[in-house]
Design an enzyme around this catalytic site. Structure first.
Site, short mmCIF file in Angstrom:
data_model
loop_
_atom_site.label_atom_id
_atom_site.label_comp_id
_atom_site.label_asym_id
_atom_site.label_seq_id
_atom_site.Cartn_x
_atom_site.Cartn_y
_atom_site.Cartn_z
N LYS A 185 0.79 -1.22 0.03
CA LYS A 185 -0.09 -0.24 -0.09
C LYS A 185 0.88 1.39 -0.23
CE LYS A 185 -2.08 -1.32 4.08
NZ LYS A 185 -1.32 -2.54 4.45
N ARG A 244 -9.93 0.74 8.44
CA ARG A 244 -9.68 -0.79 8.58
C ARG A 244 -10.38 -1.48 9.41
NH1 ARG A 244 -3.55 0.19 8.56
NH2 ARG A 244 -2.34 -1.62 9.44
N ARG A 258 11.82 -5.40 4.94
CA ARG A 258 11.53 -3.98 4.59
C ARG A 258 12.38 -3.25 5.27
NH1 ARG A 258 5.67 -1.78 5.61
NH2 ARG A 258 5.93 -3.08 7.33
N ARG A 283 10.91 -0.77 11.30
CA ARG A 283 9.98 -0.46 12.21
C ARG A 283 9.94 -1.75 13.15
NH1 ARG A 283 4.69 0.27 8.31
NH2 ARG A 283 3.87 -1.21 10.10
N ARG A 343 -0.63 -8.83 13.36
CA ARG A 343 -1.05 -7.99 12.49
C ARG A 343 -2.08 -8.63 11.40
NH1 ARG A 343 4.47 -5.18 11.00
NH2 ARG A 343 3.48 -4.35 9.17
P1 AP5 Z 1 4.85 -1.55 1.74
O1 AP5 Z 1 4.60 -0.82 0.62
O2 AP5 Z 1 5.67 -0.97 2.80
O3 AP5 Z 1 3.52 -2.24 2.45
P2 AP5 Z 1 2.13 -1.86 3.20
O4 AP5 Z 1 1.02 -2.42 2.56
O5 AP5 Z 1 2.42 -0.23 3.12
O6 AP5 Z 1 2.48 -2.67 4.53
P3 AP5 Z 1 2.62 -1.97 6.14
O7 AP5 Z 1 3.12 -3.13 6.93
O8 AP5 Z 1 2.83 -0.67 5.97
O9 AP5 Z 1 0.75 -2.01 6.26
P4 AP5 Z 1 0.46 -2.22 7.77
O10 AP5 Z 1 -1.01 -1.84 7.43
O11 AP5 Z 1 0.68 -3.23 8.60
O12 AP5 Z 1 0.89 -0.88 8.70
P5 AP5 Z 1 0.68 0.72 8.73
O13 AP5 Z 1 1.80 1.49 8.83
O14 AP5 Z 1 -0.61 1.03 7.96
O15 AP5 Z 1 5.65 -3.02 1.19
C1 AP5 Z 1 6.21 -3.79 2.34
C2 AP5 Z 1 7.59 -4.23 1.66
O16 AP5 Z 1 7.40 -5.06 0.54
C3 AP5 Z 1 8.46 -3.09 1.13
O17 AP5 Z 1 9.85 -3.49 1.75
C4 AP5 Z 1 8.48 -2.93 -0.33
O18 AP5 Z 1 9.82 -2.58 -0.70
C5 AP5 Z 1 8.23 -4.37 -0.60
N1 AP5 Z 1 7.10 -4.35 -1.78
C6 AP5 Z 1 6.09 -3.75 -2.07
N2 AP5 Z 1 5.55 -4.04 -2.99
C7 AP5 Z 1 6.13 -5.17 -3.33
C8 AP5 Z 1 6.05 -6.20 -4.67
N3 AP5 Z 1 4.95 -5.91 -5.64
N4 AP5 Z 1 6.91 -7.02 -4.88
C9 AP5 Z 1 7.77 -7.11 -4.01
N5 AP5 Z 1 7.96 -6.42 -2.93
C10 AP5 Z 1 7.29 -5.46 -2.71
O19 AP5 Z 1 -0.05 0.31 10.34
C11 AP5 Z 1 0.92 0.07 11.46
C12 AP5 Z 1 0.34 -0.17 12.68
O20 AP5 Z 1 -0.61 1.33 12.92
C13 AP5 Z 1 -1.02 -1.19 12.77
O21 AP5 Z 1 -0.66 -2.37 13.18
C14 AP5 Z 1 -2.02 -0.51 13.76
O22 AP5 Z 1 -1.40 -0.54 15.25
C15 AP5 Z 1 -1.75 1.16 13.55
N6 AP5 Z 1 -2.75 1.57 12.42
C16 AP5 Z 1 -2.65 2.13 11.28
N7 AP5 Z 1 -3.64 2.47 10.72
C17 AP5 Z 1 -4.79 1.95 11.72
C18 AP5 Z 1 -6.22 2.14 11.66
N8 AP5 Z 1 -6.83 2.70 10.38
N9 AP5 Z 1 -6.98 1.91 12.57
C19 AP5 Z 1 -6.25 1.25 13.71
N10 AP5 Z 1 -4.81 1.02 13.84
C20 AP5 Z 1 -4.14 1.57 12.91
MG MG Z 2 2.35 0.99 4.88
#
Ligand code: AP5
Ligand code: MG
Length: 219
Positions: A13, A88, A127, A161, A172
């Site tokens: 994402k 979410r 990552r 992270r 997660r």
């Molecule tokens: P990346 O693009 O970083 O993936 P992502 O989908 O953004 O994954 P996240 O881990 O950031 O998602 P998340 O939902 O767990 O975390 P968030 O920060 O939102 O890609 C991942 C890796 O793969 C990278 O190294 C990239 O280079 C590689 N990659 C990407 N695409 C690729 C491809 N096609 N092929 C190969 N490699 C690829 O949330 C963190 C925490 O915050 C949550 O756990 C929760 O506690 C809290 N939180 C955030 N939002 C909310 C909400 N709305 N409600 C409640 N809690 C929340």
């Molecule tokens: Mg992300």
């Protein structure tokens, strides 16, 4: 243009949101990034969110809805935005509907990125990001052109992270299946959902998303 990128942790994402943001000049609204900034700043929200995030759970709807309401009200969101990691839960989705309709706005696209669990764990485990500009990288899939130097800003410090560890990833993923995956049905029933193969290479995923945004193709 207003869109949601929906998908499990590690689906790509953030990676794709940055591409869309640069191409369409609309901001990426990542609740994860905003919460991490609040944790770093030591704000009240940050203090409340930290323990939950470290364990891989979901921060309360009340906190994240408040953050998004404030952010969408800012000037740079006037021409659109990319929601990355929000909504979410069904509660967050309903709050977003209310917020948008109160402003007489609506979503243009909800794009689901499908990636299998094994691949998600591999992506998360490898990552890292540039500590200076936040550009994302991966040990295997997205290396900087020059090892140890950020392609975008030339920075030489990188960060991982704290929640990117094998134990937290499982929690997660479970939170995703329990709380977030029902949104696939929610948006499908509203006829707004488009699903793409998030297993493809980064560039191919970008192309598939672009096809949807420009109305060229998609499933
Ligand atoms: P990346 O693009 O970083 O993936 P992502 O989908 O953004 O994954 P996240 O881990 O950031 O998602 P998340 O939902 O767990 O975390 P968030 O920060 O939102 O890609 C991942 C890796 O793969 C990278 O190294 C990239 O280079 C590689 N990659 C990407 N695409 C690729 C491809 N096609 N092929 C190969 N490699 C690829 O949330 C963190 C925490 O915050 C949550 O756990 C929760 O506690 C809290 N939180 C955030 N939002 C909310 C909400 N709305 N409600 C409640 N809690 C929340
Ligand atoms: Mg992300």
């Amino acid at each position: 243009m207003k869109l949601i990128l929906l998908g499990p942790p590690g689906a790509g994402k953030g990676t794709q949101a940055k591409e869309i943001s640069a191409k369409y000049s609309i901001p990426q609204l990542s609740t994860g990034d905003m919460l991490r900034a609040a944790v770093k700043a030591g704000s009240d929200v940050g203090k409340r969110a930290k323990a939950v995030m470290d364990k891989g759970g979901l921060v309360s709807d009340e906190i994240v809805i408040g953050i998004i309401e404030d952010r969408i009200a800012q000037k740079d969101c006037a021409t659109g935005f990319i929601l990355d990691g929000f909504p979410r839960t069904l509660g967050q989705a309903a709050a977003l509907d209310n917020l948008l309709s109160s402003k007489k706005l609506s979503l243009d696209h909800v794009i689901e990125m499908r990636v299998n669990d094994e691949e998600l764990v591999t992506r998360i485990a490898g990552r890292y990001t540039c500590a200076k500009c936040g550009q994302g990288y991966h040990d295997k899939f997205q290396k900087p052109v020059k090892a140890g130097t950020c392609d975008k800003c030339g920075g030489t410090e990188f960060a991982r992270r704290p929640d990117d560890n094998a134990e937290t990833v499982k929690t997660r993923l479970m939170a995703y299946y329990r709380e977030t995956s029902p949104l696939i049905g929610y948006y499908f029933a509203k006829n707004s959902l488009r699903s793409i193969d998030g297993m493809a290479e980064i560039g191919a995923v970008t192309k598939a998303i672009d096809g949807i945004l420009t109305g060229k193709k998609g499933k």
